[in-house]
Every structure is written in C-alpha cells, then in structure tokens.
Design an enzyme around this catalytic site. Sequence first.
Site, short mmCIF file in Angstrom:
data_model
loop_
_atom_site.label_atom_id
_atom_site.label_comp_id
_atom_site.label_asym_id
_atom_site.label_seq_id
_atom_site.Cartn_x
_atom_site.Cartn_y
_atom_site.Cartn_z
CB CYS A 254 -0.96 0.00 1.19
SG CYS A 254 -2.05 -1.43 1.20
CG HIS B 39 -3.07 3.45 2.15
ND1 HIS B 39 -3.58 3.07 0.93
CD2 HIS B 39 -3.17 2.36 2.96
CE1 HIS B 39 -3.97 1.81 1.00
NE2 HIS B 39 -3.74 1.36 2.22
CG ASN C 60 -6.55 -0.81 1.32
OD1 ASN C 60 -5.88 -0.39 0.38
ND2 ASN C 60 -6.03 -1.21 2.46
O1 UT7 Z 1 -3.30 -0.94 3.92
C1 UT7 Z 1 -3.41 -1.43 5.20
C2 UT7 Z 1 -4.43 -2.51 5.13
N1 UT7 Z 1 -5.06 -2.82 6.35
C3 UT7 Z 1 -5.86 -2.00 7.03
O2 UT7 Z 1 -6.04 -0.86 6.76
C4 UT7 Z 1 -6.58 -2.58 8.20
C5 UT7 Z 1 -6.35 -1.84 9.47
N2 UT7 Z 1 -7.25 -2.30 10.48
C6 UT7 Z 1 -8.55 -1.96 10.47
O3 UT7 Z 1 -9.00 -1.21 9.63
C7 UT7 Z 1 -9.43 -2.46 11.56
O4 UT7 Z 1 -8.64 -3.12 12.54
C8 UT7 Z 1 -10.52 -3.43 11.06
C9 UT7 Z 1 -11.51 -2.67 10.20
C10 UT7 Z 1 -9.91 -4.56 10.24
C11 UT7 Z 1 -11.28 -4.03 12.24
O5 UT7 Z 1 -11.86 -3.02 13.00
P1 UT7 Z 1 -11.79 -3.09 14.60
O6 UT7 Z 1 -12.60 -1.97 15.11
O7 UT7 Z 1 -10.34 -3.16 14.96
O8 UT7 Z 1 -12.56 -4.43 14.89
P2 UT7 Z 1 -11.99 -5.73 15.60
O9 UT7 Z 1 -10.88 -6.35 14.80
O10 UT7 Z 1 -11.70 -5.36 17.01
O11 UT7 Z 1 -13.23 -6.69 15.52
C12 UT7 Z 1 -14.36 -6.46 16.28
C13 UT7 Z 1 -15.34 -7.57 15.98
C14 UT7 Z 1 -14.76 -8.97 16.09
O12 UT7 Z 1 -15.71 -9.77 16.71
P3 UT7 Z 1 -15.55 -10.19 18.27
O13 UT7 Z 1 -14.26 -10.97 18.31
O14 UT7 Z 1 -15.47 -8.90 19.02
O15 UT7 Z 1 -16.77 -10.98 18.52
C15 UT7 Z 1 -14.63 -9.41 14.66
O16 UT7 Z 1 -14.77 -10.81 14.52
O17 UT7 Z 1 -15.85 -7.45 14.66
C16 UT7 Z 1 -15.81 -8.74 14.03
N3 UT7 Z 1 -15.66 -8.55 12.60
C17 UT7 Z 1 -16.71 -8.30 11.80
N4 UT7 Z 1 -18.03 -8.20 12.06
C18 UT7 Z 1 -18.84 -7.94 11.03
C19 UT7 Z 1 -14.54 -8.54 11.84
N5 UT7 Z 1 -14.85 -8.32 10.57
C20 UT7 Z 1 -16.19 -8.16 10.51
C21 UT7 Z 1 -17.10 -7.90 9.47
N6 UT7 Z 1 -18.41 -7.79 9.79
N7 UT7 Z 1 -16.71 -7.74 8.22
#
Ligand code: UT7
Length: 324
Positions: free
Chosen positions: A118, A251, A281
């Site tokens: 990225c 980004h 992204n």
């Molecule tokens: O170029 C760089 C590329 N990568 C990125 O930019 C990613 C950077 N990270 C992020 O953007 C965020 O960490 C995410 C968007 C991936 C996740 O957001 P978060 O607020 O950190 O959520 P989390 O990982 O803490 O997940 C919270 C919950 C989890 O469930 P439990 O364990 O709390 O029950 C996940 O399983 O959300 C769940 N979850 C989803 N729920 C619905 C994860 N993906 C999804 C989804 N829909 N698509």
Amino acid sequence: MSAAGPVRSRIAGTGSYLPAKVLTNRDLESMVDTTDEWIVSRTGIRERRIAADGEFTSDLALAASRQALAAAGLRPGDIDLIVLATSTPDMVFPSSACLLQKKLGIRHGAAFDVQAVCTGFIYALATADQYIRSGMFRRALVVGAEVFSRILDWKDRGTCVLFGDGAGAVVLEAAGEAGVLSAHLHADGAYADILSTPGHVCGGKVLGDPTLKMDGGAVFKLAVRVLEECAHETLSANGLAVPDVDWFVAHQANVRIISHTARKLGIPPEKCVVTVDRHANTSAASIPLALDVAARDGRIRPGHLVLLEGVGGGFTWGSVLVRW
Ligand code: UT7
C-alpha cells in the site's frame, strides 16, 4: 525552467480508473456474516469495484495513464520512464510496467514495477522523482494499479470487506521549481507477518496460501503511529509546520486511520481527502485515486501544499510532499 535552478520534478497531470462492476456492502451481506452498518462504522467503506474477468492490472493502469497524459497535454511517446506500483501484477514477468508500455505503444525509455504494497505509489513517486532530479529521465508516468479482489479470501469477513480494485496515475516531469519538495521512505521487515499474502509459485504450482492475511488491530495501531511520525519528519525537514499543509492525501484504507492520524497531527477534517467510501482499500492505487479526485474537483489548486502519505505491508511507509 530557470537555467540556473536545480532540476526538480512536478506533477503535470493526474488520472484514475475504477472498474465498472460495483460490489456494495449490502451485496457482501449475502456473501459473509457482515452488515453494511459494521463496515461503514468501522471503516467508512460503502462500496468497492471488482475488475471484470480478463481485465488485468495493466488494463486498469492504461485507463488511468491515458487520463493523466491527457490532463498533462502529452502523448505516450513523450514519456521516457514508467514506474508502476503493484502487488497484483498481470503475471510473474514481464512487469506490468512493460505490459502497460506495450499497451501505450511506447518503445523507448525504461519501465519497471515497484512492490511496496500500500506504500507502493509513494515508493514509485519517490523513485521517479530521483531519476528526474538526476537528469536521467525527463517525463515519467507513475502509476498505482491493483486487482486485490483476486488475492482475497472471500470467506474471511475480516479482510474481504476491506479491499477493491482500481488504478491511479500521475505524469511527473522535469521543472525548474518544485514540484516535489521531498520524499521520505521507510521499511521494517520485522512486521512482515501482520499483513501478507504468503503463497508463491513453484514447480508449476501455487505453494502456500495465496490469499491476504492480516492482523487488523496491529496494522491499525502501527499505521497511525508511523503516519504521524513521518508527517512530522517530512514537515520539519522542509522547515514547514502542520498549518502549512493545505491537503492531506493519505493511503485510503480506513477512514478511521485517516481521521485518527489527522487528529493527532492537528490537521482539520476538511483538509483530509477521503475517497475510501467509494472504492475501499485499493492498495498502491489508493493515493493517486484520491489525488486525482481532489485535483479534478478543484480542491487542490496551484500553490497548495499537498502531503501524500502511504503505509502498508512490509511493513513500509513514507511520504511525498508536493507544492502544487
Ligand atoms: O493498507 C493497510 C491494510 N489494512 C488496514 O487498513 C486494516 C487496518 N485495520 C482496520 O482497519 C481495523 O482493525 C478493522 C476494520 C480490520 C477491524 O476493526 P476493529 O474496530 O479493529 O474491529 P476488531 O478487529 O476489534 O473486531 C471487532 C469484531 C470482532 O468480533 P468479536 O471478536 O469482538 O466478537 C470481529 O470478529 O468485529 C468482528 N468482525 C466483523 N463483524 C462484522 C470482523 N470483521 C467483521 C465484518 N463484519 N466484516
């Protein structure tokens, strides 16, 4: 160009391209256990584009490049360097840059790919800037183009909702005054495991998992930290301060990464260019896509100071500071 002044580079035109097929958050609700509400609130993403069967990175790059050339008032033959950033090339080789060169009908100069995930466009722009400053080339096409839809695990809701396909391009040309004021590039391979696509081709087979793996939380924390550090490094190296920045084009991975970083830096939201809602992204394509939108809609104007910042797999991160 002033005869005595140093050779620098300036952005002479921008372009972008998104494939026709739209995949909305609602569409994803029927594919994985997710909701439009979750995706929008956690990422700001509303929809992403998916390349058609038979549409490759070099095709997306071609459409964006044609727009950038038209905006610069140039023809393909005026270009003597192509630097194309991608992690999803058409094939193992030749490079997508050479395939783009062929599609543009250019048969002179140099063409190569840059792989910094990225941060790829920032690495590519910094590379082309150095070649132009050295006098080795005069006019470069710098492109970020990706078909990330092809390296996603469409059963993994933690990653498949976050990415999309697209391309952005700029024409960079020699100029008497800046232009590109500075570039700062960084990498730390110790973080290789938090964002990777580990499969590889060997003996006629794909070995290992060829789909994207990510520790989202770790990526989020690291991204916000290094984007803030790199912005301070960039501005202080140029004797400038945060209020001097007219546009922050980071980004486009997640609107929360952009807004957290901007808040920590003291950049107001109205100075942040955000397009991630429309294309998710797109990795190396995201910065030139956002830049093209803000240049075309008249937000970025001559004299404006534009801070471009990327972060991504590797881990890699960096900035290019531009006086428009
Ligand atoms: O170029 C760089 C590329 N990568 C990125 O930019 C990613 C950077 N990270 C992020 O953007 C965020 O960490 C995410 C968007 C991936 C996740 O957001 P978060 O607020 O950190 O959520 P989390 O990982 O803490 O997940 C919270 C919950 C989890 O469930 P439990 O364990 O709390 O029950 C996940 O399983 O959300 C769940 N979850 C989803 N729920 C619905 C994860 N993906 C999804 C989804 N829909 N698509």
